[in-house]
Design an enzyme around this catalytic site. Structure first.
Site, short mmCIF file in Angstrom:
data_model
loop_
_atom_site.label_atom_id
_atom_site.label_comp_id
_atom_site.label_asym_id
_atom_site.label_seq_id
_atom_site.Cartn_x
_atom_site.Cartn_y
_atom_site.Cartn_z
N HIS A 1 -0.26 0.09 4.33
CA HIS A 1 -0.30 0.35 5.77
C HIS A 1 1.11 0.40 6.36
CE1 HIS A 1 -2.15 0.04 9.83
NE2 HIS A 1 -0.99 -0.54 10.12
N GLU A 2 1.89 -0.63 6.09
CA GLU A 2 3.24 -0.66 6.68
C GLU A 2 4.11 0.45 6.08
OE1 GLU A 2 3.41 -2.30 9.25
OE2 GLU A 2 1.71 -3.66 8.94
N HIS B 1 3.62 3.51 8.10
CA HIS B 1 4.48 3.53 9.29
C HIS B 1 5.92 3.91 8.90
CE1 HIS B 1 1.80 2.06 12.39
NE2 HIS B 1 1.47 0.97 11.72
N GLU C 1 -0.02 5.13 14.15
CA GLU C 1 -1.12 4.47 13.44
C GLU C 1 -1.86 5.47 12.56
OE1 GLU C 1 -1.07 1.29 13.84
OE2 GLU C 1 -2.92 0.65 12.88
#
Lengths: 500, 500
Positions: A264-265, A268, A294
């Protein structure tokens, strides 16, 4: 013209300084979350306040405002320069429109409210928070009032995180989504859970970290421009030019938590690492909105990382890394376990599918509070009613209900949640467009090849930074305005197949 | 008086801000040495330049200068307040006496000189550095000229790092020291080396780090106010209030390097961690001079860490930690190996005893350059002659001679070295006084009890911060001015016993 070139040189130098101050503040924060010795917290808070003050003074300087006005009046700017000035003026307005007494009063109140929440939550004492929350709501309505160009306070808050979007648009998206997701979740849950017993076995931390880092290196995360460290709460942060770091946490009895927070990170970070070089240090050098940001993290976490193809590529390695824990597990079981759906009360622990219903619930309550349709005193009850309606669950107490998230108690109700679900919606819309442009895209993943997806995202999303407005970018990249169809098609396809 | 109290409040708030900016700059540096991703170096350099500029503007602000003058004229200040103003005015003078064009020209030249050195050193090309060094010397003589209160340029540079000390005092100390150390080193070396074969065996890095951290925790280093990380070059840095970190490096085939660099940096940190609380964030909140700072690091590294009593306490643990490497080694052999003396060409690799002769050599050459007795063009030859005279060695090339250290090429000749040996001299003088006040002090170490030594240093050195001038502190703590007798007695005692 010499005069105007001097204006432009002055502007770009101010932007670079603001970017460098932002990076320095990000370092103060990153270090606080990773390596700061415990006794140093007070001194660090003072350093952050000092740097924030220096940044604020520069971001709201009268001479800077006059420079922006002068630049805005020019007709010889390139489209990029014109957009830089537009974005910078918008940021300047945001930073200067509030009277400083209001800023201080609001900041002080949110600090007190947060403190009270840290005590009220363990005590399950929502009543204590009612006066704080009433004042927070009042302050946020006032804040929106300083921007009379927004008719509805919620429009102001939505625009803050997703430029150009209105609350009515969010209402429409969320309405469609809720109508489809409630029955879909019901049917998936009714089919019963997959095997998950092996998720609770022992997975040594260092090996988990190495595995996750191997995956994101193959995704395209550049460790020459970043790193991963441990924190309580995972996050991505940009500490300067070519310095985009991520953090994670690791649970030795849960291989899912660290892996998917890393993916997830990294999603980003892939965004930030692929913005056009010539935008770095300018107002355009970063992600364009909460929702689009997101969308990238959700894509790499869910549409890639929870796909059959991902596990086809990586399950063998994972089992080799953890032979004791996964010796009796099949690739199909791992795939299903990483896509388990269940009713839950806690947003941050929710699965890919029902997570959106948590967000929609909070957004709806914020909407009602800000419009005056719901009184703060009735919020706890409204919470339980909305959870029963949206998630078929009722929390046994307010600790797992209205007191659950920090957002309303540290910043007041308004626009803090919708970006998460807008990101989910957009992730599928971008992914569908990337697939249409790259036939067989998912097959790449099974060969650990993510270059076509990364390339498509770079060209259509990442590289633009803040050059395009989010809605423009979505249309340009996908041929249609934001809409829920690709996301619903993705969810139905995935869970339909899982249901058999 | 309200007016003057406002002056004092303004001053203390400015001091706190300067301390917080220093801490932020220290964080930018610490992160650069520990965790910064490689591609981020350029952006980090810009952040440091920006913050340095902000700090310089505040440190040289006219209004700040007027406040300091107003405070200096007051008669109602406590001794602590009066000293704060005195120290702050001295810092202010240092920051403002140079014209800014001079500062820029000097900084640019040193940058160019450093760049040239990075190429000239591997090429053994001292000739190329001569014009750079001539200009550096000229700039440093000019710099001293802005402080006409110092008759001799070397006095200016010595006072910069050791307030109140003169070059003549250093000459006297170093003259005595050289006369005693040259024959002492000769006789120790003539006696032949102890057994050291086991120092080259395999010592896993993590275990080395853990061992060193256990020792400094027992020394009294507070990990709630600090931490240790890995770097290329070990250092101690203060990143803010109650945040004093150290760094080290580890060689898996040398257990000495990491251990003694940890003990050394912890010695610096113990100083910073024990300054009076009410001095933090003021001009008095830090170590008083280079020499006194180094006396602390040398004490904990050498007088404690290389003592028989230290090894009596720790050798068993070390052998348990590294049974393969130390199974056939005795405590006495470890003690002797940690005190090996040998002729060497490289200062940073030198042993406790001959290290001083490296420093005395460089100090003498600086002295001759700054006084005009030595021309830069003759420096390489003068270096070789001094090494033959002081260390009985001649480097095969300038790479291991005059081009060896970065100091003269990145900052020009002047005052960069003498503090190291002043620290050695003072370490023994303080230690002798601590022993006189605490009979049997060394016996404590064998029981891993360092509280009496730490307590004595805290009361007599550390807690005063910059309240006392270095020379005052030495007399107050030891009853006599700085002198070499205690250090020579320590060295003669130790090596005399080793020689049997």
């Amino acid at each position: 013209m010499t005069t105007t070139d001097a204006v432009w040189a002055d502007l770009t130098s101010r932007w670079q300084d603001l970017a460098d101050l932002n990076g320095t503040l990000a370092l103060l924060n990153w270090d606080q979350s990773t390596y700061l010795p415990p006794a140093a917290a007070g001194g660090r808070a003072r350093q952050k306040a000092l740097l924030s003050g220096i940044r604020h003074a520069r971001a709201t300087d009268d001479a800077y405002g006059r420079l922006l006005d002068a630049a805005a009046a020019r007709t010889d700017l390139s489209p990029e320069q014109a957009r830089m000035v537009e974005v910078a003026r918008k940021d300047f307005e945001r930073a200067t429109r509030f009277p400083s007494a209001f800023v201080q009063a609001r900041s002080r109140h949110f600090g007190e409210s947060y403190s009270a929440w840290t005590q009220a939550r363990p005590g399950n004492d929502f009543a204590r928070m009612i006066p704080y929350l009433e004042k927070s709501l009042d302050l946020n309505v006032q804040a929106a009032g300083y921007f009379p160009e927004f008719a509805d306070p919620m429009d102001y808050f939505v625009d803050q995180s997703d430029e150009g979007m209105t609350a009515a648009q969010v209402d429409a998206v969320f309405g469609e989504l809720r109508a489809a997701l409630v029955p879909l979740a019901d049917s998936v849950i009714a089919a019963g859970p997959p095997r998950t017993d092996f998720l609770n076995r022992h997975y040594p931390a260092q090996a988990q970290l190495r595995f996750g880092e191997d995956v994101i290196r193959q995704y395209g995360y550049d460790f020459a421009q970043g790193r991963q460290d441990l924190t309580h709460h995972p996050f991505m942060t940009r500490l300067g030019e070519r310095d985009t770091r991520i953090t994670t946490r690791v649970k030795e009895h849960d291989p899912i938590d660290a892996l998917y927070s890393t993916l997830h990170e990294a999603g980003h970070a892939l965004y930030e690492q692929n913005v056009r070089e010539d935008f770095l240090g300018t107002p355009l050098g970063g992600g364009v909105s909460a929702g689009v940001h997101e969308s990238s993290s959700r894509m790499w976490e869910n549409l890639v990382g929870r796909s059959r193809e991902f596990w086809a590529a990586y399950f063998g390695d994972l089992r080799d890394t953890f032979p004791d824990a996964l010796g009796d597990v099949t690739e199909e079981e791992m795939y299903r376990a990483s896509n388990v759906v269940s009713r839950s009360l806690i947003r941050v622990d929710a699965d890919e599918l029902t997570y959106n219903l948590h967000v929609i619930t909070r957004y709806g309550l914020e909407r009602d509070l800000l419009s005056g349709r719901l009184a703060v005193a009735d919020l706890a009850d409204a919470w339980h009613a909305a959870y029963e309606s949206n998630l078929g669950q009722r929390a046994p107490s307010d600790v797992d209900g209205v007191l659950q998230d920090v957002h309303w108690f540290a910043g007041g109700p308004g626009g803090a949640f919708q970006g998460y679900t807008l990101g989910n919606v957009l992730s599928a819309q971008f992914f569908a467009a990337a697939e249409a442009a790259n036939p067989g895209l998912k097959g790449d993943f099974a060969r650990r090849d993510f270059s076509r997806l990364l390339g498509w995202m770079r060209e259509n999303v990442y590289r633009h930074g803040r050059m395009l407005r989010p809605a423009e970018m979505v249309v340009q990249a996908t041929g249609q305005p934001m809409n829920v169809e690709p996301y619903l098609a993705y969810l139905r396809g995935k869970y339909g197949a899982l249901l058999g």
